[in-house]
Enzyme design. Structure first.
Site, PDB file in Angstrom:
ATOM      1  NE  ARG A  52      -1.075  -2.816   2.492  1.00 20.59           N
ATOM      2  CZ  ARG A  52      -0.357  -3.910   2.712  1.00 20.59           C
ATOM      3  NH1 ARG A  52      -0.102  -4.751   1.711  1.00 20.59           N
ATOM      4  NH2 ARG A  52       0.148  -4.183   3.892  1.00 20.59           N
ATOM      5  CB  CYS A  86      -5.001  -2.640   7.141  1.00 19.11           C
ATOM      6  SG  CYS A  86      -3.719  -1.650   6.321  1.00 19.11           S
ATOM      7  CB  THR A  88      -2.395   2.245   5.073  1.00 17.75           C
ATOM      8  OG1 THR A  88      -1.713   2.742   6.231  1.00 17.75           O
ATOM      9  CG2 THR A  88      -1.794   2.866   3.829  1.00 17.75           C
ATOM     10  CB  THR A 126       1.465   4.539   7.249  1.00 16.62           C
ATOM     11  OG1 THR A 126       0.309   4.614   6.401  1.00 16.62           O
ATOM     12  CG2 THR A 126       1.354   3.328   8.164  1.00 16.62           C
ATOM     13  CE  LYS A 165       3.643  -3.246   8.208  1.00 22.55           C
ATOM     14  NZ  LYS A 165       2.537  -4.097   7.736  1.00 22.55           N
ATOM     15  CB  CYS A 196      -0.802   2.483  11.979  1.00 21.00           C
ATOM     16  SG  CYS A 196       0.252   1.144  11.342  1.00 21.00           S
TER      17      CYS A 196
END
Lengths: 234, 234
Positions: A52, A86, A88, A126, A165, A196
């Protein structure tokens, strides 16, 4: 089997650990005395979706068609409504909505509604999420002022999300995330939105002087209320 | 997108927290530098399945047809192989196998293979799992001796699993589970199999004097090896 319950379709994998965290939050938010009291969820855990961030920066193809295909699969499988843990990826909400006849319950809308008491809202999200403007327009429509990270803070946030992550979720990362959140508080934020779903993997409400609104937990509570029929859909 | 990877179909929800734990174990077992390195998993989290314990005790309908329908849905959705992070439900393996053309990777077979070094294997599992005999026949075929709980120990185990499913996962429950495992060790077990996916939610290897074989973790590692093509399917 309690047939009046709705089946939840989860567009997942962005990132994969955030989806697992979301599922755990749904379990925690469901009143249950036995397995059968819990919700049925069809989860498409698809971490292999196109990035993304790259797409929103104009450096990669859109994940919209993949999200549309995932949504169609979940609808065919029997989902009554969709959620996507999510923030984003909600930049591609239109692709999902166009692909199915079942509603997508937006993590953005649910989270904004949760902030209704605050005039000044701090937001951690983000670069791609800010670029897409999904939160800015929603808060503007609600008449609330957004307090956003500076460019340097956003760069630091990008570094932290990449570390999370990779499984780096120790005290140093958590403290660095708290520093970013508290900088927003220092500039007047009355609440801070974890916009986020990687953030709650390290940041705890106890680390902030103002309420922390976890978009993951908000979406989980909304999911349970809708699936149990405590709130009407759409 | 790494297209050589296989898509995993997960027959889940038995119980729902064990499925979330399994998904987390898969993430932990996958070598990854970014989201896209992780596996795609289609998860049917269906806690509303008929009770396996009641069915195996002859007091309720078979969940076999529901499991068959879930398996067909996962195959239609694109799964290349199936896993089911629940030992007891493998009593209905034949229903699943008959319903699809993709393989079901058995948690029983994978766990038995992991115990190959031990002559005497302690097993903690549910009453229904013992009644169905899934582990007894597999270990007998492998020429290994099973050390099983007494009737009183099995009654205590049933109480502990019910507590774990209600979210009671504190030190008292963990210690009581360790006591059951260590009783098997006292009767000669060289390893102890956590042959119920609720057990690893409280019991840690450090609490035993012999190796603890978590069926959840074993199935997660096998899932990753098969999906990445490190091991051939079937």
């Amino acid at each position: 089997m309690k047939s009046q319950r709705l089946t939840v379709g989860v567009l997942g994998g962005m990132g994969p650990e955030a989806t697992v965290d979301f599922m755990a939050e749904v379990l925690a938010a469901t009143p249950a005395n036995e397995d059968q009291d819990h919700l049925r969820m069809l989860v498409d855990q698809n971490p292999q979706l196109l990035s993304r961030q790259l797409a929103l920066a104009g450096k990669g193809g859109s994940p919209g068609p993949q999200l549309a295909a995932m949504a169609r699969g979940l609808e065919k499988g029997g989902a009554d409504f969709l959620v996507m843990p999510c923030n984003t990826a909600h930049a591609y909400q239109a692709d999902i909505v166009a692909a199915t006849t079942i509603p997508l319950v937006s993590i953005i809308d649910e989270t904004v509604a949760e902030c209704s008491g605050a005039e000044q809202v701090g937001l951690l999200a983000t670069v791609g999420c800010f670029d897409a403007g999904v939160y800015q327009s929603a808060f503007a429509a609600a008449g609330q002022t957004l307090i956003m990270p500076t460019a340097a803070e956003l760069e630091e946030f990008t570094r932290l999300v990449a570390a999370i992550k990779l499984g780096k979720q120790g005290e140093d990362i958590a403290n660095a995330m708290a520093t970013l959140a508290n900088a927003l508080v220092g500039r007047g934020a009355q609440v801070v939105v974890a916009g986020c779903t990687e953030i709650p993997l390290v940041l705890d409400a106890s680390m902030l002087a103002v309420p922390l609104i976890s978009s993951t937990a908000v979406l989980a509570r909304s999911t349970v209320a809708l699936a149990l029929g405590e709130r009407p859909l759409g």
